[in-house]
Motif scaffolding. Structure first.
Motif, PDB file in Angstrom:
ATOM      1  N   SER A  40      -3.289 -19.228 -12.800  1.00 19.65           N
ATOM      2  CA  SER A  40      -0.981 -18.090 -12.560  1.00 19.65           C
ATOM      3  C   SER A  40      -1.083 -17.094 -11.852  1.00 19.65           C
ATOM      4  N   THR A  43       1.107 -18.313  -9.239  1.00 21.93           N
ATOM      5  CA  THR A  43       2.646 -17.947  -9.792  1.00 21.93           C
ATOM      6  C   THR A  43       3.884 -17.099  -9.244  1.00 21.93           C
ATOM      7  N   MET A  44       2.641 -15.846  -9.741  1.00 22.83           N
ATOM      8  CA  MET A  44       3.466 -14.748  -9.517  1.00 22.83           C
ATOM      9  C   MET A  44       4.400 -13.922  -8.748  1.00 22.83           C
ATOM     10  N   LYS A  95      11.906 -13.969 -12.039  1.00 24.76           N
ATOM     11  CA  LYS A  95      12.005 -15.718 -12.943  1.00 24.76           C
ATOM     12  C   LYS A  95      11.086 -15.840 -12.221  1.00 24.76           C
ATOM     13  N   ASN A  96       9.804 -16.793 -12.601  1.00 19.94           N
ATOM     14  CA  ASN A  96       8.387 -18.036 -11.910  1.00 19.94           C
ATOM     15  C   ASN A  96       9.403 -19.443 -12.241  1.00 19.94           C
ATOM     16  N   GLU A  99       7.278 -21.926 -15.371  1.00 19.00           N
ATOM     17  CA  GLU A  99       7.366 -20.973 -16.587  1.00 19.00           C
ATOM     18  C   GLU A  99       6.865 -22.031 -16.992  1.00 19.00           C
ATOM     19  N   LEU A 105      -0.282 -20.309 -21.721  1.00 17.66           N
ATOM     20  CA  LEU A 105      -1.913 -19.733 -20.654  1.00 17.66           C
ATOM     21  C   LEU A 105      -2.858 -18.269 -22.539  1.00 17.66           C
ATOM     22  N   ASN A 108      -0.890 -14.375 -21.824  1.00 14.88           N
ATOM     23  CA  ASN A 108      -0.177 -13.377 -20.630  1.00 14.88           C
ATOM     24  C   ASN A 108      -0.026 -12.572 -20.227  1.00 14.88           C
ATOM     25  N   ASP A 110       2.323 -11.714 -18.001  1.00 15.55           N
ATOM     26  CA  ASP A 110       3.363 -11.049 -17.792  1.00 15.55           C
ATOM     27  C   ASP A 110       4.804 -11.323 -18.948  1.00 15.55           C
ATOM     28  N   SER A 112       7.740 -10.922 -19.424  1.00 13.79           N
ATOM     29  CA  SER A 112       9.040 -11.201 -19.400  1.00 13.79           C
ATOM     30  C   SER A 112       9.494 -12.374 -20.346  1.00 13.79           C
ATOM     31  N   PRO A 114      10.849 -15.849 -22.050  1.00 14.14           N
ATOM     32  CA  PRO A 114      11.293 -17.207 -21.575  1.00 14.14           C
ATOM     33  C   PRO A 114      12.693 -17.452 -21.074  1.00 14.14           C
ATOM     34  N   THR A 115      12.857 -18.439 -20.487  1.00 12.48           N
ATOM     35  CA  THR A 115      13.904 -18.472 -19.973  1.00 12.48           C
ATOM     36  C   THR A 115      14.969 -19.080 -21.748  1.00 12.48           C
TER      37      THR A 115
HETATM   38  C1  LIG Z   1       6.583 -17.368 -15.498  1.00 14.84           C
HETATM   39  O1  LIG Z   1       8.371 -16.988 -16.485  1.00 14.84           O
HETATM   40  C2  LIG Z   1       8.630 -16.834 -17.564  1.00 14.84           C
HETATM   41  C3  LIG Z   1       9.825 -16.486 -17.447  1.00 14.84           C
HETATM   42  O2  LIG Z   1      10.062 -16.537 -16.790  1.00 14.84           O
HETATM   43  C4  LIG Z   1       7.199 -15.416 -18.273  1.00 14.84           C
HETATM   44  O3  LIG Z   1       8.115 -16.209 -19.476  1.00 14.84           O
HETATM   45  C5  LIG Z   1       6.033 -16.277 -18.008  1.00 14.84           C
HETATM   46  O4  LIG Z   1       5.358 -15.011 -18.533  1.00 14.84           O
HETATM   47  C6  LIG Z   1       5.534 -16.577 -16.281  1.00 14.84           C
HETATM   48  N1  LIG Z   1       4.195 -16.517 -16.169  1.00 14.84           N
HETATM   49  C7  LIG Z   1       3.734 -16.238 -15.782  1.00 14.84           C
HETATM   50  C8  LIG Z   1       2.588 -16.694 -15.153  1.00 14.84           C
HETATM   51  O5  LIG Z   1       4.026 -15.188 -14.663  1.00 14.84           O
END
Ligand SMILES: *[C@@H]1O[C@H](CO)[C@@H](O)[C@H](O)[C@H]1NC(C)=O
Ligand SMILES: *[C@@H]1O[C@H](CO)[C@@H](O)[C@H](O)[C@H]1NC(C)=O
Ligand SMILES: *[C@@H]1O[C@H](CO)[C@@H](O)[C@H](O)[C@H]1NC(C)=O
Ligand SMILES: *[C@@H]1O[C@H](CO)[C@@H](O)[C@H](O)[C@H]1NC(C)=O
Ligand SMILES: *[C@@H]1O[C@H](CO)[C@@H](O)[C@H](O)[C@H]1NC(C)=O
Length: 480
Positions: A40, A43-44, A95-96, A99, A105, A108, A110, A112, A114-115
């Protein structure tokens, strides 16, 4: 009394094979949970990485090239220079585009959100207003029958990470080998091949917590032995990253004219002035996923061992260890999230999903809120009855870029970006105590090649402009 938070803290298990004498991890044996977390990282987006590097973990804060100063200048940028209020959040918590793959995961890092999606609760189920059976990413809009999209939903995800759950993986300290530990290639034969079964070879089990994952990300970006650094408590052996020039293709999709202010005696660029498209270009780096950058720059141009992680995934022939071909592609060719359409001249963009499906068990779900009902963006064969929906008023939050124009912006060599004014430039020159006759101005036009070169330099040095645009300065140096 035991601490509540440590009791409930989640972890994934990892088995390490270490050499006690040299206090080094030889390799780790891990299952899906750990390998998915490692994957992951690719993807960040850089903005997420910059945010995580500033987090205090065991490792302390870490700086990488100009990434922190670039991130901080967006933190400091006055909102009136940005087109909309939401842009700052979209840059600081980018945003990645994976998602869906990252939603399962185990740990996680990150944080942030989720959308979030919205449906129009009042009319969604009414037969008069069929156009209300849509979803929206914002509560701002009303459906054609005049009600607001007000009920919040998160999409139900069906992807389960990146790699297969039955495989176990062997991961070397430098992340260069992530190989499935199949019967034909057992840990023991690996040991034997490497000639490392000695009396000081020991096995060690560790519980990897979230904090350790943050450490691991940090070390993977600066060190060639991240597992040793994180799990045997060594200070990361930060290697002075060499600055390598990248041979990017020249394409004419980007043409930006900027004015460089150069210090003749040192041959370095103090700062550059440019229009909003120049500021947007530099700021857009924060939205780029790490894997996409490595793909563009080449795996050896990047820092620590993350390029090796990329390489070992890209070159793995055992495709069957990924849950799908697409899962692997999400790592080696991750796309920009669709919000960042305006940045897509450098990296390809993931197109917005157009179809959504609302699944329900019975018609009565309309009236009883506890009836199972979910929304997803993939058609799901066994889901039962569903309603097809579209994204309502799919306006891009970033239409014209990030910063407002027409206006001149200033970027320093280490990518501190802000609105330019005669005062900002002269303050900078005063602060650096440079005699005026040592300064030279030069106007240059930069294209794709220069953009990638600045990006590369920004990740590996604190002189992004000087290192990135060095090839344009030759005649300035001859003049002195
Ligand atoms: C990908 O983005 C979403 C929200 O935009 C977030 O919830 C998620 O943790 C992110 N995943 C990683 C691995 O960064
Ligand atoms: C959903 O939105 C689309 C596009 O805005 C619109 O054409 C359509 O009528 C709406 N309703 C349904 C049921 O698709
Ligand atoms: C990992 O956690 C489990 C359960 O909390 C515990 O039994 C085990 O001893 C821990 N292992 C290590 C190496 O700390
Ligand atoms: C890149 O290509 C464009 C058009 O093909 C050309 O005008 C420009 O001079 C080239 N730039 C460099 C640095 O080679
Ligand atoms: C560079 O461009 C600016 C604005 O377009 C102009 O004012 C300045 O004179 C130019 N400088 C040089 C050295 O050509």
């Amino acid at each position: 009394m035991a601490d509540n938070t440590t009791q409930t803290e989640e972890y994934v298990q990892l088995k390490l094979v270490i050499n006690e004498e040299s206090n080094k991890v030889l390799f780790a044996e891990a299952g899906k949970d750990f390998v998915d977390i490692l994957c992951s990282f690719l993807t960040m987006p850089l903005g997420t990485i910059a945010r995580l590097l500033q987090k205090d973990s065991n490792m302390g804060q870490i700086t990488i090239g100009c990434l922190n100063s670039l991130y901080q200048s967006v933190v400091d940028l006055d909102k009136r220079y940005l087109w909309t209020d939401s842009i700052k959040e979209l840059l600081l918590k980018p945003k990645n585009s994976s998602e869906d793959y990252c939603s399962t995961l185990k740990l996680n890092i990150d944080d942030s959100q989720p959308t979030e999606y919205f449906i129009c609760a009042r009319n969604y189920f009414s037969s008069e207003c069929r156009s209300c059976r849509n979803i929206s990413k914002s509560t701002y809009y009303k459906c054609s029958c005049g009600s607001r999209f007000d009920r919040s939903f998160f999409l139900k995800r069906f992807c389960k990470g990146f790699v297969n759950s039955v495989a176990t993986f062997v991961i070397t300290d430098d992340l260069i080998n992530i190989i499935p530990n199949s019967a034909a290639y057992t840990t023991f034969s690996l040991l034997k091949n490497l000639g490392i079964i000695t009396s000081s070879t020991k096995e060690m089990a560790v519980n990897v917590t979230k904090e350790k994952v943050v450490d691991l990300l940090k070390c993977a970006l600066v060190s060639k032995s991240p597992l040793t650094d994180v799990f045997l408590g060594k200070k990361p052996s930060i290697e002075r990253s060499r600055f390598l020039t990248c041979n990017a293709e020249n394409s004419s999709t980007i043409q930006i004219t900027i004015q460089l202010v150069i210090r003749k005696s040192e041959g370095n660029i103090l700062f550059a002035h440019g229009d909003q498209d120049f500021a947007d270009l530099l700021i857009s780096f924060l939205t780029f996923p790490l894997g996409g950058i490595i793909r563009k720059l080449g795996e050896y141009s990047s820092m620590g061992s993350i390029g090796r992680l990329y390489k070992s995934i890209a070159e793995s022939v055992e495709n069957q260890y990924f849950i799908s071909e697409e899962a692997k592609n999400r790592l080696i060719d991750p796309l920009l999230a669709s919000e960042y359409k305006s940045c897509s001249s450098i990296l390809p963009i993931k197109e917005q999903c157009l179809n959504y499906y609302g699944y329900y068990q019975s018609e009565s779900y309309r009236y009883r809120s506890n009836d199972p009902f979910f929304i997803t963006d993939k058609h799901y064969k066994d889901g039962g009855r569903y309603e097809e929906m579209r994204l309502h008023n799919n306006k891009n939050p970033i239409k014209e870029g990030f910063v407002k124009g027409p206006r001149t912006y200033l970027a320093t060599d280490d990518l501190v970006i802000g609105p330019a004014s005669p005062i900002s430039a002269s303050l900078l020159i005063n602060r650096l105590q440079i005699p005026v006759d040592d300064l030279k101005e030069k106007n240059v036009t930069i294209g794709m090649k220069e953009c990638l070169s600045i990006l590369n330099a920004a990740l590996t040095s604190t002189s992004a402009l000087t290192n990135g645009l060095g090839h344009l300065l030759s005649e300035v140096m001859e003049e002195k």
